[in-house]
Structures are given as structure tokens and as C-alpha cells.
Design an enzyme around this catalytic site. Structure first.
Site, short mmCIF file in Angstrom:
data_model
loop_
_atom_site.label_atom_id
_atom_site.label_comp_id
_atom_site.label_asym_id
_atom_site.label_seq_id
_atom_site.Cartn_x
_atom_site.Cartn_y
_atom_site.Cartn_z
N LYS A 295 0.87 -1.19 0.00
CA LYS A 295 0.00 0.00 0.00
C LYS A 295 0.90 1.24 0.00
O LYS A 295 1.28 1.76 1.05
CB LYS A 295 -0.91 -0.05 1.23
CG LYS A 295 -2.27 0.57 0.97
CD LYS A 295 -3.27 0.20 2.04
CE LYS A 295 -4.38 1.22 2.14
NZ LYS A 295 -5.18 1.41 0.94
N1 PMP Z 1 -7.51 -2.48 -3.38
C1 PMP Z 1 -7.04 -1.22 -3.26
C2 PMP Z 1 -6.34 -0.61 -4.42
C3 PMP Z 1 -7.19 -0.53 -2.05
O1 PMP Z 1 -6.73 0.73 -1.92
C4 PMP Z 1 -7.87 -1.14 -0.97
C5 PMP Z 1 -8.06 -0.41 0.33
N2 PMP Z 1 -6.95 -0.60 1.17
C6 PMP Z 1 -8.34 -2.44 -1.16
C7 PMP Z 1 -8.15 -3.09 -2.36
C8 PMP Z 1 -9.05 -3.16 -0.04
O2 PMP Z 1 -8.14 -3.45 0.99
P1 PMP Z 1 -8.62 -3.64 2.50
O3 PMP Z 1 -9.78 -4.56 2.46
O4 PMP Z 1 -7.44 -4.24 3.16
O5 PMP Z 1 -8.98 -2.31 3.02
#
Ligand code: PMP
Length: 296
Positions: A153
Site C-alpha cells: 500500500k
Molecule cells: N484495493 C485497493 C487498491 C485498495 O486501496 C484497498 C483499500 N486498502 C483495497 C483493495 C481493499 O483493501 P482492505 O480490504 O485491506 O482495506
């Protein structure tokens, strides 16, 4: 919206007033997008405020930092404890928590030794709202995994997300769905994607997506409830006669999709498996799932 006069944030070892906190305009992260971050939620449960999957989120933060060659000197337990203190200090219960690791002054493209940790939190409703969404297939692709670490991320990756969301909104849609570099369905700008067809659920496999923590909770719930779920590679053509679809993510939670490129899915959102999963997910974050469902 994000802070008021008495909001406290955590910055490099101390809790400070948000309105008094300062940082350098020469931060490498501000110029080049070389930071890493997380998006976490806490919920007001019957036994107090609970951060949902706190350890998993902070493990991912450390993973993202490592992939980006950023040396963050914190343990997961420490980060969780700081976050709990921050929530208490700001009297937050249902909150969205944003840890950001950003780098020090460096206008070059070389590694930066100074590493800063900022954590803030605020009340934030369900991102993308409650109504089923009108989604368009983006003209932008997700970043190629050969050009960056898509499973991390990283702040800079979100320029792609902002382009895709802005394009979708400028064309009258609620959100975008992006394909990967090979033309397979990948994910939304800030959420993962699932679809339903003939009583089965499908979601893009990891490799060209950020494999979300919500995505993995939904996979666990679906398997627990005995739904058939496959992870694989799907083309836009596979979505044409789908019965339903939804996005998952910490900020969006589970968000139903009404239509893709103007074509409605066969079922209305409340009649889909996704809707059932969204109800189960709401119970899971409130620690009421086990009471409501017989766990296999
Ligand atoms: N894909 C992207 C590109 C994201 O930014 C997110 C948000 N973090 C997610 C998927 C979903 O991740 P999570 O369920 O861990 O929040």
C-alpha cells in the site's frame, strides 16, 4: 472534517494537537509518492471499541515499508497500542484510522534515511455510501506489477486510483472498475471486486491486485456459510451476464454494484449473495458473527 481544534494525532513518538503539527515541505514522499500507509476501521462493539483486524493491517504496513526499502522501527503490538490510545484520547469509537509512513527531506531519487510515522483518526461514514453503485470499466489499467509492488500500500500508487475515480465521476458514474495489464478484471481504485453468477462467487486472484483484508474476511465468511467461491482470472466478457457484483474494502466495507457500463446486473442488490455477505460482515466487525451464524 478530519480534525477540530482539540484533535490529537500521533507523530514520531508523541501525541500532539493536529492543528499544531508540522512537517517539512521537502519530504521525498510529498514530491514523489514514496510513502506507505494503511486504512483501518474501529467499531463500537458491546464490549468496547475494537479495531478490526488491527494486527493484519499493521503487518501489512510493515510489509509495505519493507517492499519500499523503508526502515520503520516499530513492532505490530506497539502500533496497535498507540492506535488504541489515540482513539481513546480523541473519544472515537466508530472511526477510520490512517497511519502514514513518510520520508524526510530529499529532493533526489535516492533512498531516504529519515522515516516519519503519523497516525490520525476521524469519524468517517461508509465510503461510497449505502446505495448500489453505478460502475464503469476504466480506461486506465491498474499499475503493472513489473513496475511496482502492487501488493504493497504505497502512496504513489494512488495517482492511478485518483485518475480512474475522477474519470468515472466525470462521466456520471459512482466508481471505476480497472482491468490489469493483460485485460483481466482487477479491482476498484480503493477496493477489491467480487461477482456472482449462477449461485457462485468469483473474485480476481492475487497477483495484479492489492489483496485486501476485507476481501480475505469475505472469502472466509463465504466459505463458512458454504457458498461456492473461486479466485481466478476473469474477462469483462465474464461479467456481461453476471447476477450481481460488489466491492470490498476497509473504507467501503461491502458495497453493492447495480450496473456496469450502464448494464444492470440480473439481480437487485438485496437479492444477491453479496448482500447476505454484507450483512454477515457487519456482524463480524461488531463481534456478533458467531452468535448469528453456526460456525463450521
Ligand atoms: N484495493 C485497493 C487498491 C485498495 O486501496 C484497498 C483499500 N486498502 C483495497 C483493495 C481493499 O483493501 P482492505 O480490504 O485491506 O482495506
Amino acid at each position: 472534517m478530519y480534525y477540530s481544534d482539540d484533535t490529537k494525532i500521533f507523530l514520531n513518538g508523541s501525541f500532539q494537537l493536529a492543528k499544531e503539527s508540522q512537517t517539512s515541505l521537502f519530504s521525498q514522499t510529498l514530491h514523489y509518492g514514496s510513502g506507505v500507509f494503511e486504512g483501518i476501521r474501529s467499531y463500537k462493539t458491546e464490549t468496547g471499541t475494537k479495531i478490526f483486524k488491527a494486527e493484519e493491517h499493521y503487518q501489512r504496513l510493515l510489509f509495505s515499508a519493507k517492499k519500499s526499502h523503508i526502515k520503520l522501527d516499530y513492532e505490530v503490538e506497539e502500533l496497535v497500542s498507540i492506535t488504541n490510545q489515540l482513539l481513546e484520547m480523541n473519544k472515537l469509537t466508530d472511526a477510520y484510522i490512517r497511519p502514514l509512513v513518510y520520508l524526510g527531506e530529499n529532493m533526489g531519487l535516492s533512498p531516504t534515511m529519515e522515516v516519519n510515522l503519523f497516525i490520525c483518526a476521524w469519524n468517517w461514514g461508509k465510503y461510497l455510501g449505502d446505495s448500489a453503485l453505478r460502475v464503469m470499466t476504466s480506461s486506465y489499467e491498474r499499475p503493472n506489477p513489473k513496475s511496482c509492488h502492487v501488493e504493497a500500500k504505497v502512496t504513489g500508487h494512488y495517482t492511478n486510483s485518483i485518475m480512474a475515480s475522477t474519470e468515472a465521476k466525470s462521466k456520471g458514474y459512482d466508481e471505476a472498475l480497472l482491468l490489469d495489464q493483460n485485460g483481466f478484471v482487477a479491482e476498484a481504485p480503493g477496493a477489491n471486486f467480487f461477482f456472482e453468477k449462477n449461485g457462485k462467487l468469483f473474485t480476481p486472484a492475487s497477483g495484479n491486485i492489492l489483496p485486501g483484508i476485507t476481501r480475505s474476511s469475505i472469502i472466509d465468511i463465504a466459505r463458512d456459510l458454504g457458498y461456492h467461491l473461486e479466485e481466478g482470472q476473469y474477462t469483462p466478457n465474464d461479467l456481461k451476464d453476471a447476477d450481481g457484483a460488489f466491492f470490498t474494502g476497509t473504507a467501503v466495507e461491502v458495497a453493492g454494484i447495480e450496473s456496469l457500463d450502464g448494464k444492470k446486473f440480473n439481480k437487485d442488490w438485496p437479492d444477491t449473495l453479496g448482500y447476505e455477505l454484507s450483512k454477515a460482515y457487519s456482524l463480524l466487525v461488531l463481534e456478533k458473527y458467531n452468535q448469528a451464524y453456526t460456525v463450521i
